[in-house]
Design a protein around this motif. Structure first.
Motif, mmCIF file in Angstrom:
data_model
loop_
_atom_site.group_PDB
_atom_site.id
_atom_site.type_symbol
_atom_site.label_atom_id
_atom_site.label_comp_id
_atom_site.label_asym_id
_atom_site.label_seq_id
_atom_site.Cartn_x
_atom_site.Cartn_y
_atom_site.Cartn_z
ATOM 1 N N ARG A 6 -4.025 3.534 -4.050
ATOM 2 C CA ARG A 6 -4.117 3.646 -5.510
ATOM 3 C C ARG A 6 -3.840 2.318 -6.224
ATOM 4 O O ARG A 6 -3.838 2.264 -7.445
ATOM 5 N N VAL A 7 -3.594 1.280 -5.434
ATOM 6 C CA VAL A 7 -3.352 -0.063 -5.975
ATOM 7 C C VAL A 7 -4.474 -0.972 -5.488
ATOM 8 O O VAL A 7 -4.846 -0.955 -4.312
ATOM 9 N N ILE B 231 0.370 -5.881 -5.576
ATOM 10 C CA ILE B 231 1.364 -5.056 -4.910
ATOM 11 C C ILE B 231 2.089 -4.213 -5.958
ATOM 12 O O ILE B 231 2.142 -4.570 -7.135
ATOM 13 N N GLY B 232 2.653 -3.090 -5.508
ATOM 14 C CA GLY B 232 3.498 -2.257 -6.350
ATOM 15 C C GLY B 232 4.937 -2.402 -5.907
ATOM 16 O O GLY B 232 5.233 -2.393 -4.708
ATOM 17 N N LEU C 99 1.682 -13.626 -12.239
ATOM 18 C CA LEU C 99 2.418 -12.479 -12.774
ATOM 19 C C LEU C 99 1.608 -11.188 -12.747
ATOM 20 O O LEU C 99 2.152 -10.108 -12.558
ATOM 21 N N ASP C 100 0.309 -11.285 -12.940
ATOM 22 C CA ASP C 100 -0.516 -10.078 -13.016
ATOM 23 C C ASP C 100 -0.729 -9.401 -11.667
ATOM 24 O O ASP C 100 -1.343 -8.334 -11.600
ATOM 25 N N SER C 101 -0.240 -10.013 -10.592
ATOM 26 C CA SER C 101 -0.464 -9.439 -9.265
ATOM 27 C C SER C 101 0.596 -8.415 -8.873
ATOM 28 O O SER C 101 0.503 -7.811 -7.804
ATOM 29 N N VAL C 102 1.600 -8.212 -9.737
ATOM 30 C CA VAL C 102 2.683 -7.269 -9.437
ATOM 31 C C VAL C 102 2.687 -6.171 -10.490
ATOM 32 O O VAL C 102 2.616 -6.443 -11.685
ATOM 33 N N GLU C 103 2.751 -4.924 -10.044
ATOM 34 C CA GLU C 103 2.841 -3.791 -10.956
ATOM 35 C C GLU C 103 3.985 -2.878 -10.530
ATOM 36 O O GLU C 103 4.398 -2.874 -9.372
ATOM 37 N N GLY D 181 -1.644 -3.172 -2.133
ATOM 38 C CA GLY D 181 -2.899 -2.640 -2.636
ATOM 39 C C GLY D 181 -4.022 -2.794 -1.636
ATOM 40 O O GLY D 181 -4.233 -3.891 -1.102
ATOM 41 N N VAL D 182 -4.762 -1.698 -1.371
ATOM 42 C CA VAL D 182 -5.867 -1.736 -0.410
ATOM 43 C C VAL D 182 -7.154 -1.143 -0.988
ATOM 44 O O VAL D 182 -8.135 -0.980 -0.277
#
Length: 409
Positions: free
Chosen positions: A187-188, A193-194, A339-343, A369-370
């Motif tokens: 879902r990512v 990455i989450g 910064l936008d690569s982490v949620e 994320g996959v």
């Protein structure tokens, strides 16, 4: 192969340890080979041999675990094995597959083993840690690795209570100060990455119940134990009872996966079996769960005059991410991709035996994320058609190498 000529793309020059194209392609091929040859927990002999061979080719000294599957490998230590020097950062991968058929009909690397599939992404986790180890070994040769790193390739994550406990008993955490892991998340989007501080997964236990009674004719249920009705009431009433005996915020849930009873429409059977899982968001409620669940089952069974035999198999506690380790993963990902690569991510009801490591040392798990960006279809975990965007391998490798390089001494 030498990693001296690693390519550095814009935005990645702050840290070494990026993934060269030749090694990226090799890792994709390695992951596909694992995907084609899935092995169940404690049976991962081919997988273990493949990992060992590649690490030895890089000049490392992996050690196969005592049970014969899974292995440990130290990078950046004299003699290739930790001997009491600086404490290590550990990177953990799980290597086993699931007992389900691969449903991908048009896939060149689909499983070649009937009723076996890497449907949880463990082939990706394994490849990411292998790739990170190879890159870090090259950095050590160049004098760029400040602290030693242990690679943990753990068997039997899918077998409760999980192979982590056996790996720990075999020395996986000896000399380890902190441990990190990733888990595929469909879902990512790939490239992200989450993360979450605190609990990120839930506790998970297994429940097996046998109900017995004298049986009889369906024309005279009042003269015997109506075992089918008793089993049905256990299925419906026990989850409701359990939910009312703990704080609802604990998320204690009983869910059934199997119920079997009877052979003929006009015969009340003498035996019924039920199987399910007990999941819990809160570790304190998890510790109370066996007493609560068993009491509820006994109450419902007794009400219907059924004799119950309950097997409660303790599984795993929640994975609780340490704040410092979560911040380390975030800093590493931001250093690589911004910064936008982490949620943020939610706590799931899934179980993960990575939690056993965190009972001993601080650490954290990130959701890798996959999903191909823009793809709407979710190929969920533990489904026969599960697959990944393989660009996630590069992301995972570079996340781990960055974390190893910036982790405080």
């Amino acid at each position: 192969m030498s990693l001296e000529s690693e390519a550095v793309t814009p935005g990645e020059a702050v840290l070494p340890g990026t993934l060269p194209e030749a090694l990226r392609a090799e890792l994709v091929a390695f992951r596909r080979d694992l995907h084609m040859h899935p092995e169940l927990g404690n049976q991962e002999f081919r997988t273990t041999a493949a990992i060992k061979e590649r690490l030895e080719k890089a000049g490392l000294k992996p050690r196969v675990l005592a049970a014969g599957t899974g292995l440990l490998c130290d990078v950046g230590v004299e003699g290739g094995v930790w001997d009491g020097g600086p404490r290590m950062l550990a990177l953990r991968a799980d290597i086993d597959a699931l007992p389900i058929p691969d449903a991908k009909t048009e896939c060149a690397y689909r499983s070649t083993v009937p009723d076996r599939a890497h449907a949880c992404g463990h082939d990706v986790h394994t490849t990411v840690v292998l790739g990170a180890g190879l890159v870090l070994a090259s950095l050590h040769e160049r004098g760029l690795l400040r602290r030693p790193v242990r690679l943990i390739f753990q068997p039997a994550e899918e077998v409760l209570p999980g192979g982590a406990a056996d790996a720990i008993e075999d020395g996986a955490l000896d000399g380890v100060e902190r441990i990190l892991a990733v888990h595929c998340d469909p879902r990512v989007d790939a490239g992200r990455i989450g993360l979450r501080q605190g609990p990120i997964t839930s506790a998970c236990d297994r429940l097996e119940i046998a109900l017995d009674g004298p049986g009889g004719h369906t024309a005279r249920p009042h003269l015997t134990t109506d075992l089918v009705t008793a089993a049905a009431r256990v299925v419906t009433d026990v989850p409701a009872l359990v939910a009312r005996r703990v704080d609802t915020r604990a998320g204690l849930a009983v869910t059934w996966g199997r119920i079997e009873s009877g052979h003929a429409p006009n015969v009340i059977p003498q035996h019924a079996e039920l199987s399910g899982t007990v999941r819990c968001l809160d570790i304190e409620a998890w510790r109370q769960a066996p007493d609560i669940v068993v009491a509820a089952i006994d109450e419902v069974a007794n009400l219907h005059r059924a004799k119950s035999e309950i097997t409660y198999v303790r599984g795993v506690p929640p994975v609780v991410n340490d704040a410092d380790s979560t911040e380390l993963l975030q800093a590493a990902m931001v250093a690589r991709r911004g910064l936008d690569s982490v949620e943020g991510t939610e706590q799931s009801l899934g179980g993960e035996d990575f939690s056993w490591y965190l009972e001993r040392v601080p650490g954290a798990m990130a959701r890798l994320g996959v999903r191909t960006p823009g793809e709407r279809t979710v190929r969920d975990l533990h489904q026969g058609d599960f697959d990944v965007d393989e660009s996630a391998i590069k992301v995972g490798v570079e996340l781990f190498t960055a974390a190893a390089l910036i982790a405080p001494l």
